[in-house]
Design a protein around this motif. Sequence first.
Motif, PDB file in Angstrom:
ATOM      1  N   PHE A 105       0.640  -1.175  -0.314  1.00  0.00           N
ATOM      2  CA  PHE A 105       0.402   0.075   0.220  1.00  0.00           C
ATOM      3  C   PHE A 105       0.817   1.238   0.048  1.00  0.00           C
ATOM      4  CE2 PHE A 105       0.955  -0.149   4.767  1.00  0.00           C
ATOM      5  CZ  PHE A 105       0.858   1.078   4.925  1.00  0.00           C
ATOM      6  N   SER A 106       0.135   2.334  -0.642  1.00  0.00           N
ATOM      7  CA  SER A 106       0.897   4.070  -0.898  1.00  0.00           C
ATOM      8  C   SER A 106       0.563   4.408   0.878  1.00  0.00           C
ATOM      9  CB  SER A 106       0.644   3.972  -1.625  1.00  0.00           C
ATOM     10  OG  SER A 106       2.110   3.697  -2.434  1.00  0.00           O
ATOM     11  N   TYR A 107       1.066   5.069   1.826  1.00  0.00           N
ATOM     12  CA  TYR A 107       0.679   6.305   2.241  1.00  0.00           C
ATOM     13  C   TYR A 107       0.861   7.371   1.930  1.00  0.00           C
ATOM     14  CZ  TYR A 107       0.751   8.713   6.333  1.00  0.00           C
ATOM     15  OH  TYR A 107      -0.014   9.389   7.692  1.00  0.00           O
ATOM     16  N   LEU A 108      -0.152   8.130   1.499  1.00  0.00           N
ATOM     17  CA  LEU A 108       0.140   9.382   1.127  1.00  0.00           C
ATOM     18  C   LEU A 108      -0.789  10.440   2.178  1.00  0.00           C
ATOM     19  CD1 LEU A 108      -2.757   8.236  -1.514  1.00  0.00           C
ATOM     20  CD2 LEU A 108      -0.109   8.301  -1.807  1.00  0.00           C
ATOM     21  N   TYR A 109       0.584  11.716   1.539  1.00  0.00           N
ATOM     22  CA  TYR A 109      -0.350  12.709   2.361  1.00  0.00           C
ATOM     23  C   TYR A 109       0.642  13.726   1.867  1.00  0.00           C
ATOM     24  CZ  TYR A 109       5.053  11.893   2.292  1.00  0.00           C
ATOM     25  OH  TYR A 109       6.091  11.223   2.146  1.00  0.00           O
ATOM     26  N   SER A 110       0.277  15.316   2.376  1.00  0.00           N
ATOM     27  CA  SER A 110       0.465  16.469   1.936  1.00  0.00           C
ATOM     28  C   SER A 110       2.098  16.901   1.924  1.00  0.00           C
ATOM     29  CB  SER A 110      -0.482  17.618   2.765  1.00  0.00           C
ATOM     30  OG  SER A 110      -0.542  17.522   4.445  1.00  0.00           O
ATOM     31  N   ALA A 111       2.294  17.565   1.424  1.00  0.00           N
ATOM     32  CA  ALA A 111       4.024  17.970   1.118  1.00  0.00           C
ATOM     33  C   ALA A 111       4.070  18.411   2.346  1.00  0.00           C
ATOM     34  CB  ALA A 111       4.453  19.153   0.549  1.00  0.00           C
ATOM     35  N   GLU A 112       3.628  19.243   3.680  1.00  0.00           N
ATOM     36  CA  GLU A 112       3.878  19.781   4.626  1.00  0.00           C
ATOM     37  C   GLU A 112       3.515  18.695   5.906  1.00  0.00           C
ATOM     38  OE1 GLU A 112      -0.483  20.992   3.709  1.00  0.00           O
ATOM     39  OE2 GLU A 112       2.119  21.810   2.950  1.00  0.00           O
ATOM     40  N   TYR A 113       2.598  17.205   5.700  1.00  0.00           N
ATOM     41  CA  TYR A 113       1.895  16.943   6.595  1.00  0.00           C
ATOM     42  C   TYR A 113       2.698  15.543   6.653  1.00  0.00           C
ATOM     43  CZ  TYR A 113      -1.037  15.249  10.168  1.00  0.00           C
ATOM     44  OH  TYR A 113      -1.899  14.576  11.086  1.00  0.00           O
ATOM     45  N   PHE A 114       3.409  15.232   7.057  1.00  0.00           N
ATOM     46  CA  PHE A 114       3.721  13.611   7.649  1.00  0.00           C
ATOM     47  C   PHE A 114       3.636  13.052   8.388  1.00  0.00           C
ATOM     48  CE2 PHE A 114       7.170  10.434   7.845  1.00  0.00           C
ATOM     49  CZ  PHE A 114       6.851   9.626   7.150  1.00  0.00           C
ATOM     50  N   ASP A 115       2.790  12.178   8.774  1.00  0.00           N
ATOM     51  CA  ASP A 115       2.708  11.416  10.250  1.00  0.00           C
ATOM     52  C   ASP A 115       2.625  10.931  10.334  1.00  0.00           C
ATOM     53  OD1 ASP A 115       1.241  10.233  12.491  1.00  0.00           O
ATOM     54  OD2 ASP A 115      -0.565  11.575  12.489  1.00  0.00           O
ATOM     55  N   ALA A 116       4.279   9.897  10.580  1.00  0.00           N
ATOM     56  CA  ALA A 116       4.995   8.756  11.178  1.00  0.00           C
ATOM     57  C   ALA A 116       4.099   7.939  12.006  1.00  0.00           C
ATOM     58  CB  ALA A 116       6.313   9.482  11.705  1.00  0.00           C
ATOM     59  N   GLU A 117       3.268   8.003  13.342  1.00  0.00           N
ATOM     60  CA  GLU A 117       2.717   7.404  14.237  1.00  0.00           C
ATOM     61  C   GLU A 117       1.253   7.122  12.873  1.00  0.00           C
ATOM     62  OE1 GLU A 117       1.242   8.364  18.276  1.00  0.00           O
ATOM     63  OE2 GLU A 117       3.556   9.893  18.797  1.00  0.00           O
ATOM     64  N   ASP A 118       0.930   7.499  12.234  1.00  0.00           N
ATOM     65  CA  ASP A 118       0.174   7.079  11.158  1.00  0.00           C
ATOM     66  C   ASP A 118      -0.013   6.686  10.068  1.00  0.00           C
ATOM     67  OD1 ASP A 118      -3.261   7.285  11.020  1.00  0.00           O
ATOM     68  OD2 ASP A 118      -2.659   8.374   8.737  1.00  0.00           O
ATOM     69  N   LEU A 119       1.228   6.872   9.612  1.00  0.00           N
ATOM     70  CA  LEU A 119       1.755   5.004   8.932  1.00  0.00           C
ATOM     71  C   LEU A 119       2.176   4.240   9.712  1.00  0.00           C
ATOM     72  CD1 LEU A 119       2.745   4.156   6.235  1.00  0.00           C
ATOM     73  CD2 LEU A 119       5.334   5.671   7.155  1.00  0.00           C
ATOM     74  N   ILE A 120       2.803   4.177  10.979  1.00  0.00           N
ATOM     75  CA  ILE A 120       3.106   2.954  11.808  1.00  0.00           C
ATOM     76  C   ILE A 120       1.767   2.000  11.963  1.00  0.00           C
ATOM     77  CG2 ILE A 120       3.592   2.012  14.062  1.00  0.00           C
ATOM     78  CD1 ILE A 120       5.779   2.373  12.283  1.00  0.00           C
ATOM     79  N   ASP A 121       0.478   3.461  12.189  1.00  0.00           N
ATOM     80  CA  ASP A 121      -0.856   2.430  12.733  1.00  0.00           C
ATOM     81  C   ASP A 121      -1.120   1.361  11.390  1.00  0.00           C
ATOM     82  OD1 ASP A 121      -1.237   3.143  15.363  1.00  0.00           O
ATOM     83  OD2 ASP A 121      -2.030   4.823  14.900  1.00  0.00           O
TER      84      ASP A 121
END
Length: 144
Positions: A105-121
């Motif tokens: 899967f690909s975790y998508l986010y806006s240029a300024e918002y990378f939520d690493a905890e969300d990615l781990i979840d």
Amino acid sequence: MDVQAKKEKLLKAIHVKELDDCFRVKETEEGNVLFQVFHEVKNGGFLMTIDINDKEFTPVVFHIAELEDPTKEQEIHMLKLLNDFNNNSILLRYTLDQNGIYADFSYLYSAEYFDAEDLIDWTISAYQEIRDNRYAKIMQFVWS
């Protein structure tokens, strides 16, 4: 956000989730950072890779198994199984190629918002789907 900033955020999220000892971190020649872990599952396991890059998406790939010299009939059977998985999975896409069987899967986010905890979840949810619902069915076919 640059690759190193994302790497630091992901390392912090891994620490918060108490997964420090799980991941091996490797930098590629292309400037990406790979977070890899081998998940042991009944009688085997699979490799998971989180690929931190300079894009606004982060690929997460699970290398589930290899099919060595499958017959055309075996390939068709496996493709039907993976197609069924794809029809019933909101998160993961299952594929078969010459190197093996994958889910990603690909975790998508806006240029300024990378939520690493969300990615781990999301990654944990994907892992649980494979472990609980897909791995045994794939390996039953691979080992037959």
